[in-house]
Design an enzyme around this catalytic site. Structure first.
Site, PDB file in Angstrom:
ATOM      1  N   ASP A  12       5.940  15.624  18.573  1.00 29.57           N
ATOM      2  CA  ASP A  12       5.556  14.903  17.365  1.00 29.57           C
ATOM      3  C   ASP A  12       6.848  14.341  16.763  1.00 29.57           C
ATOM      4  OD1 ASP A  12       4.864  14.061  14.861  1.00 29.57           O
ATOM      5  OD2 ASP A  12       3.765  15.874  14.308  1.00 29.57           O
ATOM      6  N   THR A  70       4.120   9.028  13.297  1.00 31.80           N
ATOM      7  CA  THR A  70       3.644   8.172  12.213  1.00 31.80           C
ATOM      8  C   THR A  70       4.403   6.859  12.353  1.00 31.80           C
ATOM      9  OG1 THR A  70       5.354   9.037  10.747  1.00 31.80           O
ATOM     10  CG2 THR A  70       3.176  10.056  10.586  1.00 31.80           C
ATOM     11  N   ARG A 118       1.593   2.525   6.754  1.00 33.80           N
ATOM     12  CA  ARG A 118       1.124   3.905   6.821  1.00 33.80           C
ATOM     13  C   ARG A 118       0.141   4.047   7.984  1.00 33.80           C
ATOM     14  NH1 ARG A 118       1.758   8.000   3.737  1.00 33.80           N
ATOM     15  NH2 ARG A 118       3.248   6.695   2.644  1.00 33.80           N
ATOM     16  N   GLU A 175     -14.886  -0.297  16.834  1.00 32.32           N
ATOM     17  CA  GLU A 175     -14.824   0.975  17.569  1.00 32.32           C
ATOM     18  C   GLU A 175     -14.741   0.714  19.072  1.00 32.32           C
ATOM     19  OE1 GLU A 175     -18.286   3.098  16.339  1.00 32.32           O
ATOM     20  OE2 GLU A 175     -17.336   3.807  14.508  1.00 32.32           O
ATOM     21  N   TYR A 226     -15.300  -4.308  12.089  1.00 31.24           N
ATOM     22  CA  TYR A 226     -15.514  -3.049  12.816  1.00 31.24           C
ATOM     23  C   TYR A 226     -15.147  -3.258  14.278  1.00 31.24           C
ATOM     24  CZ  TYR A 226     -17.156   1.180  10.644  1.00 31.24           C
ATOM     25  OH  TYR A 226     -17.182   2.370   9.990  1.00 31.24           O
ATOM     26  N   LYS A 274       7.479   6.312   8.412  1.00 33.16           N
ATOM     27  CA  LYS A 274       8.647   7.064   7.934  1.00 33.16           C
ATOM     28  C   LYS A 274       9.905   6.306   8.372  1.00 33.16           C
ATOM     29  CE  LYS A 274       5.943  11.258   8.614  1.00 33.16           C
ATOM     30  NZ  LYS A 274       5.402  11.973   7.519  1.00 33.16           N
TER      31      LYS A 274
HETATM   32  N1  PLP Z   1       3.712  15.115  11.816  1.00 27.87           N
HETATM   33  C1  PLP Z   1       4.857  15.325  11.161  1.00 27.87           C
HETATM   34  C2  PLP Z   1       6.022  15.906  11.901  1.00 27.87           C
HETATM   35  C3  PLP Z   1       4.960  15.001   9.802  1.00 27.87           C
HETATM   36  O1  PLP Z   1       6.098  15.241   9.151  1.00 27.87           O
HETATM   37  C4  PLP Z   1       3.826  14.462   9.155  1.00 27.87           C
HETATM   38  C5  PLP Z   1       3.849  14.092   7.726  1.00 27.87           C
HETATM   39  O2  PLP Z   1       4.520  14.521   6.906  1.00 27.87           O
HETATM   40  C6  PLP Z   1       2.648  14.265   9.886  1.00 27.87           C
HETATM   41  C7  PLP Z   1       2.626  14.600  11.214  1.00 27.87           C
HETATM   42  C8  PLP Z   1       1.400  13.761   9.231  1.00 27.87           C
HETATM   43  O3  PLP Z   1       1.449  12.427   8.936  1.00 27.87           O
HETATM   44  P1  PLP Z   1       0.331  11.768   7.995  1.00 27.87           P
HETATM   45  O4  PLP Z   1       0.651  12.161   6.604  1.00 27.87           O
HETATM   46  O5  PLP Z   1       0.470  10.297   8.258  1.00 27.87           O
HETATM   47  O6  PLP Z   1      -0.997  12.280   8.451  1.00 27.87           O
END
Ligand code: PLP
Length: 484
Positions: A248, A277, A286, A73, A71, A280
């Site tokens: 994002d 993320t 992950r 945090e 842990y 990908k």
């Molecule tokens: N943001 C975008 C642009 C995504 O395409 C995705 C997932 O498909 C996410 C966020 C969310 O990612 P996670 O599935 O790891 O929560």
């Protein structure tokens, strides 16, 4: 690395996985079996899901350790638990690799997923930007000093904040203000779409919407838009209306890391906060990550325990390994190949008269509109799966079939590029997909009425396509040398 070193490491990884599966099988053999079968399935199918990849054995192995048991945090050097010295090392290294790789002033590597990273970002923006006069009446310095009673009345004020993001059917993500997601509930939201004729982002339209709506947060980034975005322009729009620019880059982080997206196409210098993320196109474990300008660092740092549970130390360790891999020059070649292969795939479709949203691609995504085959996305996805081609159905702009059945199929090149597929293979993949879809017809439901889900694939096509893909997959083995 020399060929001999690679062969030695592959043999060592084989031994490690064989041993691990034996240990797991002694407790729950069905889990060992499902794990083996997943590898066999991934090895024998054409993985074209744009959000998936194959992480390296080093990254995968890093996740299977006792770092999971700790842990931690809090943040590096400031934990709510004792004995976190090794987690501090792990988290510092992952953050350092992230800062260096992306040229970011600050990196937060704790988010468990992309959605969590976005939640951290939204919260940080609210915490950082809530107007001081609103807080002064509570007699506190910042949003993190509020009492329970203050919260009660502030909730209403937070509800008044506004977010402008890309529409879901234009390629945005559900966390960019879509109503069923918390982002669409925390904020009043509006969306920008794409041009009805070209399918491209129109920055003048985004600017006009922003001027009218005056959002606190302008979100850029996408899950299913097959083109690059000019983030310098997005920042100009944000600045003009006093918005915080949040990008994002979950989907295209690998293309930023690999320096395919540079200048105005690299979001990191322009965004106040960039989220991603790690699993990908970046090809890591992950998880999620937040990069920020210094100004937002202290607020982002409060992600855990504000909106996140305890950090996954084993995954942060794997992030450090994957980010170290992405800093190698070979990752830049990989990233360029992802984009080149997407072009080959798109050209393969266009020469066979298929319809693509925006007419092509300049990132890692190809969005195929399957209306010309008389199919829904759901029917196309299922027929392709019968032929061993793994894709996912996706809305197209103003989709007549809605978000469940859809009219599109989203394809991505990161995974097969990791396997070593190149121009000729992606052209062949386009040929095979067109073959399946041209030989599929819509089906009917039990009552004999037209159905958006059922379909008929002509005899022999699935078998033919499977044998064509087996030939290509054999030439490009997944995890070469890994005997399992
Ligand atoms: N943001 C975008 C642009 C995504 O395409 C995705 C997932 O498909 C996410 C966020 C969310 O990612 P996670 O599935 O790891 O929560």
């Amino acid at each position: 690395m020399t060929d001999a070193q690679s062969a030695h490491l592959a043999a060592t990884a084989s031994t490690a996985y064989q041993s691990a599966l034996e240990v797991i099988a002694a407790v729950e053999p069905r889990i060992a079996e499902a794990t083996r079968k997943e590898l066999a399935d991934q090895r024998s199918s054409l993985k074209l899901i744009a959000s998936e990849n194959y992480a390296s054995p080093a990254t995968l192995l890093t996740m299977g350790t006792w770092l999971s048991d700790k842990y931690a945090e809090g943040t590096v050097g400031h934990r709510f638990y004792a004995a976190c010295q090794n987690v501090d090392t792990v988290e510092s290294l992952a953050a350092e690799h992230a800062r260096e790789l992306f040229g970011a002033p600050y990196a937060y590597v704790q988010p468990h997923s992309g959605i969590d990273a976005n939640l951290v970002a939204f919260w940080s923006i609210l915490a950082h930007r809530v107007e001081m006069p609103a807080l002064e009446k509570y007699g506190v310095k910042g949003v993190n000093d509020l009492s329970e009673a203050d919260w009660e009345s502030l909730r209403a004020e937070f509800g008044g904040q506004r977010l402008l993001g890309m529409a879901l059917d234009a390629g945005g993500h559900l966390t960019h203000g879509f109503r069923p997601n918390i982002s669409g509930k925390m904020f009043h939201q509006q969306q920008y779409g794409t041009d009805p004729v070209t399918g491209l982002l129109d920055y003048d339209v985004v600017a006009a919407k922003a001027r009218e709506f005056k959002p606190l947060v302008l979100v850029a980034g996408y899950s299913a838009y097959p083109r690059r975005v000019n983030f310098a322009k997005m920042r100009e729009i944000a600045d003009e209306v006093g918005a915080t620019l949040m990008v994002d880059m979950a989907h295209f982080a690998g293309l930023v890391a690999g320096k395919v997206f540079t200048g105005d196409e690299n979001p990191v210098p322009f965004a106040h906060i960039t989220t991603t993320t790690t699993h990908k196109s970046l090809r890591g474990p992950r998880g999620g990550m937040v990069l920020a300008q210094e100004e937002f660092a202290a607020d982002v740092d409060r992600g855990c325990p504000m909106v996140l549970g305890g950090p996954l130390s084993h995954v942060m360790a794997a992030k450090a390994v994957a980010l170290a891999e992405a800093r190698q020059p070979s990752f830049q070649t990989y990233a360029q190949n992802i984009a080149d292969n997407a072009k080959s795939l798109a050209e393969g479709f266009l020469t066979r008269d298929a319809t693509l949203v925006t007419g092509g691609t300049d990132n890692h995504i190809v969005l195929l509109d399957v209306a010309s085959y008389g199919l829904t996305g759901r029917q196309a996805e299922s027929a392709l799966l019968d032929a061993g081609v793994v894709t996912n159905r996706n809305s197209v702009p103003n989709d007549p079939n809605g978000a469940w059945y859809t009219t599109g199929v989203r394809l991505g090149t990161p995974a097969l590029t990791t396997r070593g597929f190149g121009h000729d293979e992606f052209d062949k993949v386009a040929e095979m997909i067109v073959d399946v879809l041209s030989n599929t017809t819509p089906g009917t439901n039990k009552a004999g009425a037209p159905s958006k889900a059922t379909y008929n694939l002509a005899d022999g096509v699935a078998e033919k396509v499977k044998s064509q893909s087996a030939e290509m997959l054999d030439k490009h083995p997944l995890y070469p040398g890994l005997e399992l």
